[in-house]
Design an enzyme around this catalytic site. Structure first.
Site, PDB file in Angstrom:
ATOM      1  N   CYS A  94      41.034  41.594  38.325  1.00  0.00           N
ATOM      2  CA  CYS A  94      40.898  41.965  39.734  1.00  0.00           C
ATOM      3  C   CYS A  94      42.188  42.574  40.316  1.00  0.00           C
ATOM      4  CB  CYS A  94      40.405  40.747  40.525  1.00  0.00           C
ATOM      5  SG  CYS A  94      39.677  41.210  42.109  1.00  0.00           S
ATOM      6  N   HIS A 194      36.492  36.972  37.758  1.00  0.00           N
ATOM      7  CA  HIS A 194      37.178  35.684  37.902  1.00  0.00           C
ATOM      8  C   HIS A 194      36.255  34.611  37.338  1.00  0.00           C
ATOM      9  CE1 HIS A 194      40.325  37.066  40.681  1.00  0.00           C
ATOM     10  NE2 HIS A 194      39.415  37.698  41.392  1.00  0.00           N
TER      11      HIS A 194
END
Ligand code: GLN
Length: 241
Positions: A94, A194
């Site tokens: 990310c 994640h």
């Protein structure tokens, strides 16, 4: 055999259990009798990236990414570019993934010049892309199905000739429009996943470890592990999608 792992900016970039990727990689190596050292390189560290086989970078908010800009410009960005060109394996999640690209323009209009190690850029929008998602890795990334959790404002657009890590079947991925997720460039693996990403996606974990081991030792076959717990977690999330 041994892999030397660098955890870059663990003090600033670590969201939604990203550190679990490090624990997962270390365990999967040790269960096979392969040594593994993990060295944290924090903000302001003078230690270089020389000698590492695999570099992990976690996610962070726009604020944390901006905090890191001076450190990147002091030389870390040039080191990362050199390591990528040298074939070092990277896993970046990310915010860490976004930082490997050319720039990030936040939804409030700040332009962050990033590392330029891989040709892509990211543009923020007010609506965030949030939720569990599913993607299929490309054949060049092992072809496994992956479940993970995404939460990002940034929309990432890959440059000409740059391949994604995979294609989403549920959720948003890179930008919510072109179906791509993440990036694979040289031995760089970038993802919005994640969760953490690797523990419940053991095939992708092993593909990344194998990439790093093969660069160092030549062709290697990883002994199979009992992944029943990992796969139970994987299917539990994929069932909900
Ligand atoms: N700051 C980035 C975004 O919102 C990354 C967020 C994250 O790492 N989860 O797009």
């Amino acid at each position: 055999m041994e892999l030397k792992i660098c955890h870059l900016y663990p003090d600033v970039l670590n969201l939604y259990g990203d550190r679990g990727n490090i624990i997962c990689m270390k365990k999967r190596l040790e269960w096979r009798g392969i040594d593994c050292t993990v060295t944290p390189l924090g903000l302001g560290s003078a230690e270089t990236l020389a000698g590492f086989d695999l570099v992990f970078i976690g996610g962070g908010q726009d604020f944390e990414q901006e905090v890191l800009l001076p450190d990147l410009q002091r030389g870390r960005a040039a080191e990362v570019r050199a390591a990528v060109a040298d074939g070092v394996t990277f896993l970046a999640i990310c915010g860490g993934y976004q930082m490997l690209g050319n720039y990030y323009e936040t939804h409030t209009g700040e332009k962050c010049d990033f590392i330029c190690a891989v040709n892509f850029h990211t543009v923020g929008a007010p609506e965030r892309m949030i939720g569990n998602y599913f993607f299929n890795c490309t054949a060049d990334c092992g072809g496994s199905g992956v479940v993970a959790f995404e939460n990002h404002s940034g929309r990432t657009f890959l440059g000409h000739g740059v391949q994604p890590l995979g294609h989403v079947t549920r959720g948003f991925g890179n930008n919510g429009t072109d179906g791509t997720e993440g990036v694979r460039w040289q031995n760089v693996f970038g993802s919005y996943g994640h969760g953490s990403l690797l523990p419940k996606n053991p095939a992708l974990a092993d593909f990344i470890l194998q990439t790093a081991l093969e660069r160092k030792y030549g062709q290697c076959d990883l002994a199979p592990l009992d992944d029943s717990m990992e796969l139970a977690a994987h299917y539990e999330i994929s069932k909900r999608l």
